[in-house]
Design an enzyme around this catalytic site. Sequence first.
Site, short mmCIF file in Angstrom:
data_model
loop_
_atom_site.label_atom_id
_atom_site.label_comp_id
_atom_site.label_asym_id
_atom_site.label_seq_id
_atom_site.Cartn_x
_atom_site.Cartn_y
_atom_site.Cartn_z
N HIS A 220 0.82 -1.21 0.00
CA HIS A 220 0.00 0.00 0.00
C HIS A 220 0.86 1.27 0.00
O HIS A 220 0.34 2.38 0.11
CB HIS A 220 -0.90 -0.03 1.25
CG HIS A 220 -2.09 0.87 1.18
ND1 HIS A 220 -2.31 1.88 2.10
CD2 HIS A 220 -3.13 0.92 0.30
CE1 HIS A 220 -3.43 2.51 1.80
NE2 HIS A 220 -3.95 1.95 0.72
N LYS A 222 3.32 4.42 -1.16
CA LYS A 222 3.47 5.35 -2.28
C LYS A 222 4.79 6.07 -2.08
O LYS A 222 4.89 7.00 -1.26
CB LYS A 222 2.33 6.37 -2.32
CG LYS A 222 0.93 5.77 -2.49
CD LYS A 222 0.24 5.55 -1.18
CE LYS A 222 -1.18 5.04 -1.42
NZ LYS A 222 -1.74 4.37 -0.24
N ASP A 227 17.62 10.33 -6.99
CA ASP A 227 19.04 10.59 -6.72
C ASP A 227 19.43 10.36 -5.27
O ASP A 227 20.45 10.89 -4.80
CB ASP A 227 19.41 12.04 -7.12
CG ASP A 227 19.26 12.28 -8.61
OD1 ASP A 227 19.24 11.30 -9.38
OD2 ASP A 227 19.16 13.46 -9.01
N HIS A 402 -9.27 11.34 1.85
CA HIS A 402 -8.47 10.12 1.75
C HIS A 402 -7.14 10.25 2.50
O HIS A 402 -6.35 9.32 2.56
CB HIS A 402 -8.21 9.83 0.26
CG HIS A 402 -7.54 8.52 -0.01
ND1 HIS A 402 -6.19 8.42 -0.34
CD2 HIS A 402 -8.01 7.25 -0.01
CE1 HIS A 402 -5.87 7.15 -0.53
NE2 HIS A 402 -6.96 6.42 -0.34
N LYS A 404 -4.28 10.42 5.35
CA LYS A 404 -4.00 9.63 6.55
C LYS A 404 -2.97 10.42 7.36
O LYS A 404 -1.76 10.30 7.16
CB LYS A 404 -3.41 8.26 6.19
CG LYS A 404 -4.27 7.44 5.21
CD LYS A 404 -3.76 7.58 3.80
CE LYS A 404 -4.28 6.55 2.83
NZ LYS A 404 -5.68 6.28 2.80
N ASP A 409 -0.15 17.60 19.54
CA ASP A 409 0.25 18.88 20.12
C ASP A 409 0.75 19.82 19.03
O ASP A 409 0.12 19.93 17.98
CB ASP A 409 1.29 18.66 21.22
CG ASP A 409 0.74 17.83 22.39
OD1 ASP A 409 -0.48 17.73 22.49
OD2 ASP A 409 1.54 17.28 23.16
#
Length: 484
Positions: A220, A222, A227, A402, A404, A409
């Site tokens: 899952h 991404k 470089d 979508h 996450k 604080d």
Amino acid sequence: MNWIIITEIIYLLIVVLVILRVLHDTRSSTKALAYILFIFFVPIIGIIFYFSFGVNYRKRKLYTKKISDDVPFRNYLKDKMNTYSETIKKSGLIAYKHDTLTEFILRSGASPLTANNEVKLLINGEEKFPELIKALDNATSHIHIEYYIYEDDITGNQIADALIKKAKQGIEVRFMYDDFGSHGLGKDFIKKLQDAGVQTAPFYKIKWYAFANRLNYRNHRKIVIIDGLVSFVGGINMSDKYRNDLKKNNPLYWRDTHLMLKGQATAYLQYLFMCDWNFSSTNRLEYSDTYFIDLTKQEVIESEIVQIAASGPDSNQPVIFYSLMEAINSAKKNIYITSPYFIPDQSLMDSLLIAIQGGLDVKILIPGISDSKMVNAAASAYYTELLKVGAKIYKYDKGFVHAKTMVIDDDLAIIGSANMDYRSFDLNFEVNAMVYSKNITKQLTDAFITDLKASKQIDATLWLNRPKYIHVWEKMVRLLSPFL
């Protein structure tokens, strides 16, 4: 009649053996109980379901080779970066209250604290993709790209064209995609990349005999590394629907969050990519200083401090789950959570309940429009429990949220690929960036407050006074939480 009795005895023995295996393999008692009840009350189908979706492959042969290959590399990285992490901790640039969190991630995942990073918060695909294309165009050595969902659409082809351009210039380009999440990629798309010199690999190729297991264990993540110095990580996949400037085919507004990193934090993302690549590809990628730019000898100055938390079926512990729970436990003032799927483990729920009743400001942002009725029903049972003690829960009305993310604080921002659910905690390969920065935390807090303005707070009184049958239904579906 004798054959019937013998068959029943054999089946009973099989059930007992399967239940013993469930108890031995399943870490969560809640999840184990759910499987056992399903096996017991749904004959035959329950057993088939468990072996298809419930077998814990964390230490089984599927990932044995991956684990054995990853460990020496991980230990090397850990030994190399330990001193660097200690230097950062002693610098006083990170709050003492996060010592347990940073040390846990280092020990369990070998992921060091890194300093002197440039961090850019990217809101939605409209901000991410221009930055990504610009960074790809500036690549001089190599490009490594890894996505759960990669689609053959305008966005996917824009990035593919950029990869092809760089490959033709002699830049090393490696393209990895989850074979389930990116099932829409055809042979022609992959061949176009390969013909231009791009190395490609599907993560865990789907085969008919492993189809059920493949549905359960997904990469899952991404990740993009350029470089060995510039990287991207977060919740935005490679698809037109993540861009609100391309709404001809998908009018639904899509709210998501991503990060661009420049600095030593990129090294651990590079490590994750290399481990995933060597598991998936026949063209092994060996360690080279070219892939790891060593900035550890630089003086630690007041800059962005970042640590990468990652876990999956190949990790010894659910690092992301534990890190989120420790982050919540470290909070002194506020906890702001954004998650499209909110089905937390009970221990994480307990941490939130304690925080709320301890007087902390706990706000949770969820989709107003859900893409799964079952997940929404299960999540609603958790909302009820939190609302009873004073949590503030908001439904995003502008479109589908979508992102996450978590804000703790004024000094910890968490952005990544992991949802607040069992799948992300225990089954998927996931990655989160832990940013110990007042600057980035303020930016993420401001984005969260902006999102709340496009949301509607759930009225606790009205919610709790809904008809009894709705509450009963939600509690029944909640029993299926480990499977969702």
